[in-house]
Design a protein around this motif. Structure first.
Motif, PDB file in Angstrom:
ATOM      1  N   ILE A 161     -45.165  34.642 -27.367  1.00 21.10           N
ATOM      2  CA  ILE A 161     -45.003  34.142 -26.147  1.00 21.10           C
ATOM      3  C   ILE A 161     -46.496  34.364 -25.256  1.00 21.10           C
ATOM      4  O   ILE A 161     -46.566  35.697 -25.351  1.00 21.10           O
ATOM      5  N   VAL A 163     -47.708  35.512 -22.122  1.00 19.89           N
ATOM      6  CA  VAL A 163     -47.287  36.007 -20.916  1.00 19.89           C
ATOM      7  C   VAL A 163     -48.555  36.049 -19.964  1.00 19.89           C
ATOM      8  O   VAL A 163     -49.545  36.802 -20.602  1.00 19.89           O
ATOM      9  N   GLU A 164     -48.623  35.543 -18.746  1.00 17.86           N
ATOM     10  CA  GLU A 164     -49.697  36.018 -17.804  1.00 17.86           C
ATOM     11  C   GLU A 164     -49.562  37.356 -17.132  1.00 17.86           C
ATOM     12  O   GLU A 164     -48.388  37.379 -16.211  1.00 17.86           O
ATOM     13  N   PRO A 166     -51.147  40.273 -14.282  1.00 20.75           N
ATOM     14  CA  PRO A 166     -51.920  40.133 -13.230  1.00 20.75           C
ATOM     15  C   PRO A 166     -53.328  40.653 -13.188  1.00 20.75           C
ATOM     16  O   PRO A 166     -53.718  41.183 -14.169  1.00 20.75           O
ATOM     17  N   PHE A 200     -49.983  46.264 -19.396  1.00 21.24           N
ATOM     18  CA  PHE A 200     -49.054  45.571 -18.861  1.00 21.24           C
ATOM     19  C   PHE A 200     -48.329  44.861 -20.549  1.00 21.24           C
ATOM     20  O   PHE A 200     -47.298  44.637 -20.677  1.00 21.24           O
ATOM     21  N   LEU A 203     -45.949  47.416 -21.620  1.00 17.96           N
ATOM     22  CA  LEU A 203     -44.730  47.223 -20.602  1.00 17.96           C
ATOM     23  C   LEU A 203     -43.857  45.892 -21.042  1.00 17.96           C
ATOM     24  O   LEU A 203     -42.578  45.939 -21.238  1.00 17.96           O
ATOM     25  N   LEU A 204     -44.421  44.982 -21.496  1.00 18.04           N
ATOM     26  CA  LEU A 204     -43.723  43.744 -22.209  1.00 18.04           C
ATOM     27  C   LEU A 204     -43.041  44.043 -23.327  1.00 18.04           C
ATOM     28  O   LEU A 204     -41.965  43.450 -23.657  1.00 18.04           O
ATOM     29  N   VAL A 206     -41.974  47.365 -23.770  1.00 17.53           N
ATOM     30  CA  VAL A 206     -40.615  47.950 -23.581  1.00 17.53           C
ATOM     31  C   VAL A 206     -39.600  46.914 -23.045  1.00 17.53           C
ATOM     32  O   VAL A 206     -38.497  47.023 -23.034  1.00 17.53           O
ATOM     33  N   ALA A 207     -40.172  45.731 -22.485  1.00 16.18           N
ATOM     34  CA  ALA A 207     -39.178  44.829 -21.813  1.00 16.18           C
ATOM     35  C   ALA A 207     -38.582  43.973 -22.984  1.00 16.18           C
ATOM     36  O   ALA A 207     -37.712  43.055 -22.693  1.00 16.18           O
ATOM     37  N   PHE A 209     -40.032  41.649 -25.137  1.00 12.16           N
ATOM     38  CA  PHE A 209     -40.570  40.459 -25.397  1.00 12.16           C
ATOM     39  C   PHE A 209     -41.098  40.425 -27.047  1.00 12.16           C
ATOM     40  O   PHE A 209     -41.139  39.234 -27.199  1.00 12.16           O
TER      41      PHE A 209
ATOM     42  N   TYR B 129     -39.758  46.045 -15.880  1.00 17.86           N
ATOM     43  CA  TYR B 129     -39.722  46.040 -17.433  1.00 17.86           C
ATOM     44  C   TYR B 129     -38.430  46.199 -18.027  1.00 17.86           C
ATOM     45  O   TYR B 129     -37.973  45.546 -19.080  1.00 17.86           O
ATOM     46  N   LEU B 132     -36.813  42.294 -16.790  1.00 15.91           N
ATOM     47  CA  LEU B 132     -37.098  41.347 -17.845  1.00 15.91           C
ATOM     48  C   LEU B 132     -36.526  41.513 -19.151  1.00 15.91           C
ATOM     49  O   LEU B 132     -36.599  40.399 -20.106  1.00 15.91           O
ATOM     50  N   LEU B 137     -34.473  36.096 -16.710  1.00 17.82           N
ATOM     51  CA  LEU B 137     -35.853  36.569 -16.540  1.00 17.82           C
ATOM     52  C   LEU B 137     -36.673  36.136 -17.907  1.00 17.82           C
ATOM     53  O   LEU B 137     -37.816  35.508 -17.917  1.00 17.82           O
ATOM     54  N   LYS B 138     -36.112  36.744 -19.074  1.00 21.13           N
ATOM     55  CA  LYS B 138     -36.871  36.182 -20.437  1.00 21.13           C
ATOM     56  C   LYS B 138     -36.784  34.893 -20.556  1.00 21.13           C
ATOM     57  O   LYS B 138     -37.967  34.237 -20.818  1.00 21.13           O
ATOM     58  N   LEU B 141     -39.555  32.945 -18.528  1.00 21.07           N
ATOM     59  CA  LEU B 141     -40.978  33.221 -19.105  1.00 21.07           C
ATOM     60  C   LEU B 141     -41.235  32.556 -20.405  1.00 21.07           C
ATOM     61  O   LEU B 141     -42.380  32.209 -20.578  1.00 21.07           O
ATOM     62  N   ARG B 144     -41.934  28.957 -19.246  1.00 21.25           N
ATOM     63  CA  ARG B 144     -43.450  28.940 -18.670  1.00 21.25           C
ATOM     64  C   ARG B 144     -44.097  28.891 -19.716  1.00 21.25           C
ATOM     65  O   ARG B 144     -45.426  28.206 -19.877  1.00 21.25           O
ATOM     66  N   ALA B 553     -44.343  37.335 -14.381  1.00 26.65           N
ATOM     67  CA  ALA B 553     -44.010  38.579 -15.119  1.00 26.65           C
ATOM     68  C   ALA B 553     -44.199  39.449 -14.142  1.00 26.65           C
ATOM     69  O   ALA B 553     -43.099  40.390 -14.160  1.00 26.65           O
ATOM     70  N   PHE B 554     -45.250  39.741 -13.612  1.00 22.63           N
ATOM     71  CA  PHE B 554     -45.188  40.865 -12.719  1.00 22.63           C
ATOM     72  C   PHE B 554     -45.683  40.658 -11.290  1.00 22.63           C
ATOM     73  O   PHE B 554     -46.975  40.791 -10.880  1.00 22.63           O
ATOM     74  N   LYS B 556     -45.977  40.124  -7.026  1.00 23.03           N
ATOM     75  CA  LYS B 556     -46.047  41.286  -5.922  1.00 23.03           C
ATOM     76  C   LYS B 556     -45.114  40.943  -4.878  1.00 23.03           C
ATOM     77  O   LYS B 556     -44.660  39.937  -4.623  1.00 23.03           O
TER      78      LYS B 556
END
Lengths: 586, 586
Positions: A161, A163-164, A166, A200, A203-204, A206-207, A209, B129, B132, B137-138, B141, B144, B553-554, B556
């Motif tokens: 997947i 994922v954008e 930041p 990041f 972290l994804l 860990v999330a 993905f 994390y 997500l 949320l998963k 994305l 997306r 994903a992340f 602000k």
């Protein structure tokens, strides 16, 4: 409607059709009663034809006002050409012109819009929008588009997947220098632009993905070498519940897919080489294996015969330049000059020629008998007509120098054809690298790279042994250029803490810099590993070139400047004031 | 090898297979002699089964140490479940567990990882994390990713080339506020991050790229409203040799393709509405046409009957709230409060109820006879049971207020179902907008937008007439949200110069800001036009939500902060020194 067809698509089968084309005037040939205009667009070139008596006087007259790069709209009838041009796809037809509209005039461009332009680099950069009209640059960017499309297609197919992540992130002092962005809403604070989405993407994982990728812009504020850009693009990937083998297979699959779709080339399994072998046989962690010419160590044979240069060396190493026994004195002097250049740094060069007549001639005949030298030639697999080139000194330095010489010989012997693609995995990189200056170890890859499980125990030994620790880290190399690299990551917090201590971090400094990632690792981090390709470089190699600049639409020069837009530039005092910063020029 | 299958793919047909799964512990149910573990990964959930006497004591014991979100590897045999769960795809099977490895422990997460979490917004942002990991949320994305894949697929198919434009560009004071990046190599100078690639995409048209697109990160240093982000993503497009109609058709095609591929929905030709009609009938340049309730002007009927509020108004405008004659006093008071909120700003609200029994009741019975009011009801197409809601005042203000009321009534009547998609083109925007504060015209779209050829002559008239000039500019609106917009560009230098003068630029100031683009236009700029979609917003609408935050994903927060990484942050003095700037905090 500006056009019915593009300038690249009309064929003999279209003869008789009334068509409308729009594009740029490539050239006008005026033979008095006959006149031809070549009209060009992204898709090709089509010839327009006017004839006195057939075409209206008004159209003839207007055609005579056209200059190069005028934008025109042409209406007419497709007819068969009398003298066909087999070099272009539209070469069998031309358009008998009935109507001509000048959509926009053009000043005379500062260089010719031809495959080989007469423009110098600086001028072409300043008028980049004109340079991009030329086929070579246009085709480079189309190639880049195709590589991106195929990358996404393959990885999506494999369940990845995109994922954008930041662009405005936290600055971390470790690693290369960050570009920073002052935050107006948080005065005194700064964002950084990412050098890579490393944290990041972890972290994804860990999330949950599982399989992530991104074709992503990265930034590095470095003093720019010839072929670096302050902003560059990566194919960034990460996978969970995988071992090194899974990662190598997945991305070898991607590379093969790209070779097949973009270049029409098929490959067997890519060869693999340990970092140790790469250094020993090629003096480089990115060997160009389009040609052989491996290093052969002669230290044992060469020492103890009274030649002080070799006797005082850690290593004596040779390459066999096949068929080079006929090199002249002048050629060998040039090679000696080459290795003595400061960029290479050798003190001198020894040669041993194995002449066609079986005789042996070397620059060190005083110290070695023909029998001695014959043992060298034999070890190097040399046959009559070959020449050994020999360097000596400290091991690492000598290997690096020999790497330069080997590549130079590859160039001289025409062994580095850009259309010959030889990919290679280099594996088992060292985990740590000792830095003499700061007297500490640095992570060779980055601090999240996992040691090989069988070497992990060495972290508990004396620091002197840490250099032996191998990492589950790998690079993918193409034709002597690193096009990607990655590693299996540490996912266990205890091991990560140990690693940080090894790198000289206090618990506090590690927490300050990487706290959010380390905290995340406390909530069930899966085993994971990843890899990133340098996208600009990958495209340039697919395009058969080593420089990335012409594979980027709007690159910057070595001072990080865009000479077309004159950027960077000063900004208004009011802007600085709002940001609550001021200049502090030295 | 960490797994043979994912946690989402095993079915009854797999019964009997020896499998290895890896994932997170969703929950453990311990019934003493029987124990179940739900293991989760991106792909789904599978039940693991342990039974005293069957499973080894060691595995039973280890299973009892598991906590939520532990990362485990489970080996066992696929068996048919006794009590099947029809709600999940793997619900017919479970895994009889033979071996259990804890790959990583987890602290107890600060909120539950369930579709409906118990975590508050702030906590969920800090532990993004973990957030997500939740399905909503998963899935956002993944959606997306799919929208991006399908966008690229469609546009490539149509001959568009994705070209990456720079992120480090020249700062231009016009428009919103730039984020800036100090250049270390060019002290005192700054890059800006792009608010959009507008000028680069126009340069690519000058360069002959013909059809360009890019899914691209953009940046805007604005005071953030609830649903704005300092960095956001656009689908940015530009085409050459096209007219407005070509652009609308191409991107309507893209929107239809996305609807079909991502949502499985098919559409006829999208309706079109002029900006003038949008304002007149909906009081908004982005009408929500999922429901009708168009504005009806009653000014002529309502004035001259002695009701001073209406008599002193520029406009009296009504909407017909179908079936709302039964609204209570309390409900109508609430609506009155709604329109009087400062965000709406009306002074009051007039209603006219057409009761089921045919009687008419209004808040202005004192001034208008039932016969008067009946003419209003008739003009509004009201039938017994309906209620008119009426606002009055200055034209633009009243329309904007009525827009708020109409949307509120749409909400109250359940007419704004997020799964009901109603796209719309709004066309013929005004070219210029008068700003009272600075007493000058601004470009409604941007300074490169072309006026309609038939209105162009008005630029030579008195400034008072410039507001009438319509632009070849268009927005695409979905369910009352602008998802994209663009325009036909000026490609003629003379017209561009005239436009700059109209906007109050001197030739010098225009040259300083847009010089490189204007210079480029002298070398054969083709006619061109473009459009950009707001990618985050498009994804959120496809996901049936109006907020973009959970489709990034992340993201602000409203202060531009990433609370997970604690960014922005202070940077080291050495960094500031290298950049030759210093803080100047107030």
């Amino acid at each position: 409607m500006y056009r019915t067809h593009t300038c690249g698509e009309l064929r003999l089968a279209d003869a008789g059709k009334e068509v409308v084309l729009s594009g740029w005037v490539q050239r006008v040939r005026d033979k008095g009663t006959l006149l031809w205009i070549d009209i060009r667009d992204r898709y090709g070139l089509t010839q327009l034809f006017l004839q006195e008596g057939v075409s209206s006087a008004e159209v003839m007259e207007k055609a005579r006002t056209l200059g190069r790069e005028f934008v025109i709209q042409a209406k007419g009838t497709v007819i068969e050409r009398e003298s066909k041009n087999p070099n272009i796809p539209t070469g069998e037809i031309e358009i008998q012109l009935n109507e001509l509209n000048i959509l926009n005039a053009s000043k005379t461009p500062p260089f010719t819009i031809e495959d080989k332009s007469d423009g110098g680099d600086d001028l072409r950069m300043k008028y980049r929008y004109l340079d991009l009209r030329r086929n070579p640059l246009k085709n480079n960017l189309i190639l880049r588009h195709n590589v991106a499309i195929e990358t996404r297609s393959y990885l999506s197919e494999q369940g990845f997947i995109e994922v954008e992540t930041p662009c405005l992130i936290k600055s971390t002092p470790e690693g290369a220098r960050d570009f920073v962005v002052p935050s107006r809403m948080n005065p005194g604070e700064f964002y950084a632009l990412p050098q890579s989405p490393q944290q990041f993407k972890q972290l994804l994982m860990v999330a949950g993905f599982d399989k992530y990728f991104q074709i992503v812009r990265c930034f590095r504020d470095e003093d720019l070498r010839a072929d670096r850009q302050p902003e560059f693009t990566q194919i960034d990937c990460e996978m969970s519940f995988v071992e090194q083998e899974d990662v190598l297979n997945t991305f070898e699959g991607l590379a093969k897919h790209l070779f097949k779709k973009v270049k029409g080339l098929e490959f067997d399994k890519f060869p693999r080489m340990t970092w140790h072998d790469a250094m020993k046989y090629y003096g480089s962690d990115k060997p160009d294996i389009r040609f052989d010419m491996k290093f052969v160590e002669l230290t044992d044979l060469a020492q103890g015969k009274g030649f002080p240069v070799f006797d005082d060396s850690e290593i004596v190493v040779a390459i066999n330049a096949k068929g080079c026994a006929s090199y002249t004195r002048k050629q060998i002097d040039a090679l000696t000059d080459f290795v003595k250049r400061p960029q290479v740094g050798a003190k001198g060069l020894v040669y041993v020629k194995y002449n066609e007549d079986g005789s042996i001639k070397s620059s060190i005949d005083k110290f070695y008998s023909p029998e001695d030298l014959k043992t060298w030639l034999d070890r190097c697999g040399a046959v009559a007509g070959d020449m050994l080139l020999i360097l000596s000194g400290k091991t690492m330095e000598t290997r690096e120098q020999m790497n330069c010489l080997r590549l130079e010989m590859g160039n001289q012997l025409g062994l580095r054809n850009p259309d010959d693609y030889k990919p290679l995995w280099v594996i088992d990189f060292p985990l740590l690298e000792w830095d003499e200056e700061t007297q500490r170890y640095y992570a060779k890859h980055h601090p999240f790279t996992a040691p090989k499980p069988e070497d992990e125990h060495l972290l508990d030994e004396e620091p002197s042994r840490w250099a032996e620790i191998r990492a589950n880290a790998y690079d993918i190399v193409l034709n002597g250029v690193e096009i990607g690299g990655g590693s299996v990551r540490i996912f266990n917090r205890d091991l990560q803490n140990k690693m940080f201590r090894t790198l000289g971090f206090t618990d506090e400094s590690a927490q300050a810099q990487f706290g959010f990632l380390m905290n995340a690792f406390e909530y069930g981090a899966p085993p994971h590993a990843g890899l990133a390709f340098g996208f600009d470089r990958l495209c340039s190699l697919f395009g058969g070139q080593e420089s990335i600049r012409d594979f980027i639409a709007f690159p910057k020069n070595n001072m990080g400047r865009d000479v077309m837009t004159e950027s960077p530039s000063t900004i208004a005092d009011a802007q600085l004031e709002e940001l609550q910063i001021k200049l502090d020029l030295k």
